[in-house]
Scaffold this motif. Structure first.
Motif, PDB file in Angstrom:
ATOM      1  N   GLY A   8      37.720 -11.510  12.406  1.00  0.00           N
ATOM      2  CA  GLY A   8      36.985 -11.560  11.149  1.00  0.00           C
ATOM      3  C   GLY A   8      36.063 -10.392  10.887  1.00  0.00           C
ATOM      4  O   GLY A   8      35.454 -10.314   9.817  1.00  0.00           O
ATOM      5  N   GLY A   9      35.928  -9.488  11.839  1.00  0.00           N
ATOM      6  CA  GLY A   9      35.088  -8.324  11.597  1.00  0.00           C
ATOM      7  C   GLY A   9      35.730  -7.395  10.583  1.00  0.00           C
ATOM      8  O   GLY A   9      36.863  -7.584  10.151  1.00  0.00           O
ATOM      9  N   GLY A  10      34.965  -6.380  10.182  1.00  0.00           N
ATOM     10  CA  GLY A  10      35.488  -5.408   9.242  1.00  0.00           C
ATOM     11  C   GLY A  10      34.361  -4.626   8.614  1.00  0.00           C
ATOM     12  O   GLY A  10      33.241  -4.601   9.133  1.00  0.00           O
ATOM     13  N   SER A  11      34.669  -3.990   7.509  1.00  0.00           N
ATOM     14  CA  SER A  11      33.684  -3.184   6.798  1.00  0.00           C
ATOM     15  C   SER A  11      33.291  -3.874   5.509  1.00  0.00           C
ATOM     16  O   SER A  11      34.141  -4.446   4.817  1.00  0.00           O
ATOM     17  CB  SER A  11      34.262  -1.796   6.502  1.00  0.00           C
ATOM     18  N   GLU A  12      32.020  -3.806   5.195  1.00  0.00           N
ATOM     19  CA  GLU A  12      31.500  -4.449   4.000  1.00  0.00           C
ATOM     20  C   GLU A  12      30.323  -3.625   3.489  1.00  0.00           C
ATOM     21  O   GLU A  12      29.657  -2.938   4.270  1.00  0.00           O
ATOM     22  CB  GLU A  12      31.071  -5.884   4.314  1.00  0.00           C
ATOM     23  N   GLN A  13      30.070  -3.708   2.211  1.00  0.00           N
ATOM     24  CA  GLN A  13      28.914  -3.033   1.644  1.00  0.00           C
ATOM     25  C   GLN A  13      27.668  -3.895   1.787  1.00  0.00           C
ATOM     26  O   GLN A  13      27.759  -5.135   1.925  1.00  0.00           O
ATOM     27  CB  GLN A  13      29.154  -2.710   0.174  1.00  0.00           C
ATOM     28  N   ALA A  14      26.537  -3.256   1.761  1.00  0.00           N
ATOM     29  CA  ALA A  14      25.271  -3.980   1.842  1.00  0.00           C
ATOM     30  C   ALA A  14      25.196  -5.016   0.726  1.00  0.00           C
ATOM     31  O   ALA A  14      25.594  -4.749  -0.420  1.00  0.00           O
ATOM     32  CB  ALA A  14      24.102  -3.012   1.727  1.00  0.00           C
ATOM     33  N   ASN A  84      25.737 -13.478   5.375  1.00  0.00           N
ATOM     34  CA  ASN A  84      25.490 -13.166   3.970  1.00  0.00           C
ATOM     35  C   ASN A  84      24.399 -12.117   3.850  1.00  0.00           C
ATOM     36  O   ASN A  84      23.658 -11.862   4.806  1.00  0.00           O
ATOM     37  CB  ASN A  84      25.073 -14.434   3.224  1.00  0.00           C
ATOM     38  N   SER A  85      24.292 -11.533   2.682  1.00  0.00           N
ATOM     39  CA  SER A  85      23.264 -10.514   2.410  1.00  0.00           C
ATOM     40  C   SER A  85      23.242  -9.468   3.514  1.00  0.00           C
ATOM     41  O   SER A  85      22.178  -9.135   4.063  1.00  0.00           O
ATOM     42  CB  SER A  85      21.890 -11.180   2.278  1.00  0.00           C
ATOM     43  N   LEU A  86      24.383  -8.962   3.836  1.00  0.00           N
ATOM     44  CA  LEU A  86      24.502  -8.014   4.943  1.00  0.00           C
ATOM     45  C   LEU A  86      23.691  -6.751   4.689  1.00  0.00           C
ATOM     46  O   LEU A  86      23.561  -6.290   3.541  1.00  0.00           O
ATOM     47  CB  LEU A  86      25.960  -7.653   5.176  1.00  0.00           C
ATOM     48  N   LYS A  87      23.166  -6.199   5.780  1.00  0.00           N
ATOM     49  CA  LYS A  87      22.377  -4.977   5.725  1.00  0.00           C
ATOM     50  C   LYS A  87      23.026  -3.938   6.648  1.00  0.00           C
ATOM     51  O   LYS A  87      23.705  -4.309   7.616  1.00  0.00           O
ATOM     52  CB  LYS A  87      20.957  -5.252   6.206  1.00  0.00           C
ATOM     53  N   PRO A  88      22.798  -2.662   6.392  1.00  0.00           N
ATOM     54  CA  PRO A  88      23.353  -1.627   7.288  1.00  0.00           C
ATOM     55  C   PRO A  88      22.944  -1.845   8.746  1.00  0.00           C
ATOM     56  O   PRO A  88      23.728  -1.538   9.656  1.00  0.00           O
ATOM     57  CB  PRO A  88      22.769  -0.342   6.716  1.00  0.00           C
ATOM     58  N   GLU A  89      21.758  -2.383   8.977  1.00  0.00           N
ATOM     59  CA  GLU A  89      21.298  -2.615  10.348  1.00  0.00           C
ATOM     60  C   GLU A  89      22.034  -3.759  11.034  1.00  0.00           C
ATOM     61  O   GLU A  89      21.830  -4.004  12.226  1.00  0.00           O
ATOM     62  CB  GLU A  89      19.781  -2.850  10.390  1.00  0.00           C
TER      63      GLU A  89
END
Length: 124
Positions: A8-14, A84-89
């Motif tokens: 389920g990992g991957g790339s997502e925008q903030a 949810n509300s993912l952050k770069p950190e």
């Protein structure tokens, strides 16, 4: 023995969301506390969230509280982490782990079974 396989990992925008899954298998009837850890490049592995076998008790690191939710489906033997509300950190390798110790813990040393990890990358 417990085998753990994350996905389920991957790339997502903030600001976006991802859901991690961890399929686990065990040849004993022992019940395990399950957890998600993460490790960013150059940093130590940290406990993100832990859940008791019943699902009634949970722990969250302050950095993810209110944004991440840990849950499990004991019938399907799958652990989840809704982010949810993912952050770069939040960018890190995320690991699923299992502990036979009868307490809610986020100490890496308390977990004897680990998955191989799944990468999460959050861009700004």
């Amino acid at each position: 023995q417990v085998q753990l396989v994350e996905s389920g990992g991957g790339s997502e925008q903030a600001g976006g969301s991802l859901r991690l899954s961890c399929a686990y298998s065990t040849y004993t009837y022992s019940r395990y506390y399950m957890a998600w850890f993460r490790q960013a490049p150059g940093k130590e592995r940290e406990g993100v969230a832990t859940i008791s076998p019943s699902g009634l008790a949970t722990y969250y690191a302050d950095s993810v509280k209110g944004r991440f939710t840990i849950s499990q489906d004991n019938a399907e033997k799958t652990l989840y982490l809704q982010m949810n509300s993912l952050k770069p950190e939040d960018t890190a390798m995320y690991y699923c782990a299992a502990s036979a110790l009868p307490r809610l813990t986020a100490r890496e040393a308390d977990f004897e079974y680990w998955g191989q990890g799944t990468q999460v990358t959050v861009s700004s």
